[in-house]
Scaffold this active site. Structure first.
Site, short mmCIF file in Angstrom:
data_model
loop_
_atom_site.label_atom_id
_atom_site.label_comp_id
_atom_site.label_asym_id
_atom_site.label_seq_id
_atom_site.Cartn_x
_atom_site.Cartn_y
_atom_site.Cartn_z
CD GLU A 1 -3.13 -1.02 2.09
OE1 GLU A 1 -3.06 -0.21 3.03
OE2 GLU A 1 -4.11 -1.78 1.95
CD GLU B 1 -3.93 -5.97 3.02
OE1 GLU B 1 -4.78 -5.29 3.62
OE2 GLU B 1 -2.70 -5.73 3.06
O1 AHR Z 1 -5.40 -5.85 7.01
C1 AHR Z 1 -5.25 -4.70 7.78
C2 AHR Z 1 -4.50 -3.58 7.05
O2 AHR Z 1 -5.28 -3.14 5.98
C3 AHR Z 1 -3.19 -3.96 6.41
O3 AHR Z 1 -2.12 -3.89 7.28
C4 AHR Z 1 -3.05 -2.92 5.33
O4 AHR Z 1 -2.29 -3.36 4.24
C5 AHR Z 1 -4.47 -2.56 4.98
O5 AHR Z 1 -4.68 -1.20 4.96
#
Ligand code: AHR
Length: 509
Positions: A178, A297
């Site tokens: 990110e 994610e």
């Molecule tokens: O999964 C929680 C957080 O969400 C992670 O650390 C990050 O990559 C995302 O913003």
């Protein structure tokens, strides 16, 4: 949606029309050094179920049952300030550090080698992230050398001195996390990140040409830089990486269930947008490469209930975002998996974030065995049975209006066919809050099948907010249905309101 008309959904499924084979890597998950995912989750020395390495056997059993194929590690936001060397070698010598991402104290009792032992026991493929926040090319190459080089060099011999004679051969590597997010330690502009990611990729491939690399895409498609970020990063990295990443978390806002149930459409649009951007860069470069996507994610996260990164007290393994999931959350998770499958031609990796305790399908406490959250069920069923090739499906069904996503089809269908076993798996969603949908699937091109399993999640408005918790860990489970027929190549099934359904068909003989 009209309240009296009978809602229908018709679809034709034909193995002659496939989208793409399902990559098993679509069923990955994520283990971050955050809250109680590692400490008090996968790793808890002293727990009644912990083995001699401190790995919780009850958690491992559920991880295997969940059927994840990949585990991304060690972050997440955590990785952007992480020194991987802190987590290897004698535990007594490992430093305690401040984890700036989650304002936590990191003991480093768990590191790369503990994770790899866990991954081997869980039978999952590791997906490592390197720190491109506070660190760079050299540290990424050092880590890769430690992990994958056979021996005879400083870092590979250090690994051997730590008791790991054979290289791990880790294939999947994320180039940071990110990096578009201002909250990220070491956040960068698209140009700065793209240039660093390209050079890191080139150097890492010199260490091990067999690896697959993931460049950071946007943290979500609401980021002001979404689209432009991917275009710039890929201008730099297109020829050097195998995937571009996507992250997305969904939640129900202000009791707007109609929009929440349409989250899969938002996921579809996000994927389509990134594919378009990647193909735009390919066209500019006169390249025939169809860049793959790593949706590394995704989940439901009630982020609006989270106090925020800066309001945390320094603590070891604090309780962070341990969301308790409902039946309707499970229905939406099932629909998000359908979106991923529909894009099997471009999404090659996907990770349900996270695995244990933190926004997770598995929950663990110190004083009892681990248990399955509601979202465990659609994931486990899909991971086990959505195998083979995703079939092209064009469901015809009425639509309804939503505040967040406009016009939305009331039902959705995705199907996979496994040419090896002849099995057909049909996943179906009914978004109507009040009416059943009569599903009709034409299967004339797939003769000789019988329904071997029909399970449903949801479908009872009184139960939509039920959860599984420490006191009642098995309250929510998929229930078996017999409301289907299969005659003359036509499958019919009743899809109850707000439900996710799996129908599994196998050859009769
Ligand atoms: O999964 C929680 C957080 O969400 C992670 O650390 C990050 O990559 C995302 O913003």
């Amino acid at each position: 949606m009209g309240s009296t008309a009978v809602l229908t959904c018709t679809v034709t499924l034909d193995p002659a029309f496939g989208i793409a084979p399902v990559d098993p890597r679509l069923f990955g998950s994520f283990v971050e050094h955050m809250g109680r995912c590692v400490y008090g989750g996968v790793f808890e020395p002293g727990h009644a179920e912990a083995d001699t390495d401190g790995l919780r056997a009850d958690v491992l059993k559920l991880v295997r049952e969940l059927g994840i194929t990949v585990a991304r590690y060690p972050g997440g936001n955590f990785v952007s300030g992480y020194r991987w060397e802190d987590g290897v070698g004698p535990v007594a010598d490992r430093p305690r550090r401040l984890d700036l991402a989650w304002r936590s104290v990191e003991t480093n009792a768990f590191g790369l080698n503990e994770f790899m032992t866990w991954a081997q026991r869980a039978a999952v493929e590791p997906m490592m992230a390197v720190n491109l926040g506070t660190r760079g090319i050299q540290e990424a190459c050092d880590l890769l050398e430690y992990a994958n080089h056979p021996g005879g060099t400083y870092w590979s011999d250090l690994r051997r001195s730590h008791g790991v004679a054979d290289p791990y051969g880790i294939k999947l590597w994320c180039l940071g996390n990110e990096m578009d997010g201002p909250w990220q330690v070491g956040h960068k502009s698209a140009d700065a990140y793209g240039a660093l990611a390209a050079e890191t990729a080139k150097a890492m491939r010199q260490v091990d040409p067999s690896i697959k690399l993931v460049a950071c895409g946007s943290s979500n498609d609401r980021m002001p830089t979404f689209g432009a970020w991917e275009a710039t990063v890929l201008d730099h990295t297109f020829d050097h990486v195998d995937y571009i990443s996507l992250h997305a978390y969904f939640e129900k806002h202000e009791d707007d269930r109609a929009s929440f149930l349409a989250s899969g459409l938002a996921m579809d649009r996000f994927i389509d947008g990134v594919v378009a951007t990647a193909d735009h860069v390919a066209a500019k470069k006169r390249s025939r490469k169809k860049l793959q996507l790593s949706f590394d994610e995704w989940n439901i996260w009630y982020e609006s209930r989270f106090a925020g990164y800066t309001n945390l007290e320094w603590a070891e393994a604090p309780r962070l975002i341990e969301d308790e999931y409902t039946v309707e959350d499970a229905v939406v998770v099932g629909s998000l998996l359908m979106s991923l499958l529909r894009h099997a031609d471009r999404v090659g990796v996907a990770c349900l974030a996270q695995l244990v305790n933190i926004i997770a399908p598995i929950r663990a406490e110190s004083d009892r065995p681990a248990w399955r959250q509601t979202i465990f069920h659609p994931f486990a069923l899909t991971a086990r049975y959505a195998r083979g090739t995703v079939l092209r499906a064009e469901p015809r069904t009425p639509s309804y209006d939503t505040a967040r996503h406009g016009d939305v089809p009331v039902a959705d269908v995705v199907a996979t066919h496994d040419p090896e076993t002849g099995q057909l798996t049909v996943l179906a969603l009914n978004r109507s809050e009040t009416e059943p949908v009569n599903l009709t699937a034409q299967l004339r091109a797939l003769p000789g099948l019988r329904v071997v399993e029909h399970v449903v999640l949801g479908g009872d408005s009184a139960e939509l907010l039920h959860t599984n918790n420490a006191e009642d860990p098995d309250r929510v489970q998929p229930r078996t249905s017999t409301e289907h027929t299969l005659t003359d190549g036509e499958l019919t099934a009743a899809l109850p309101p707000v439900s996710w359904t799996m129908l599994r068909l196998a050859p009769t003989a």
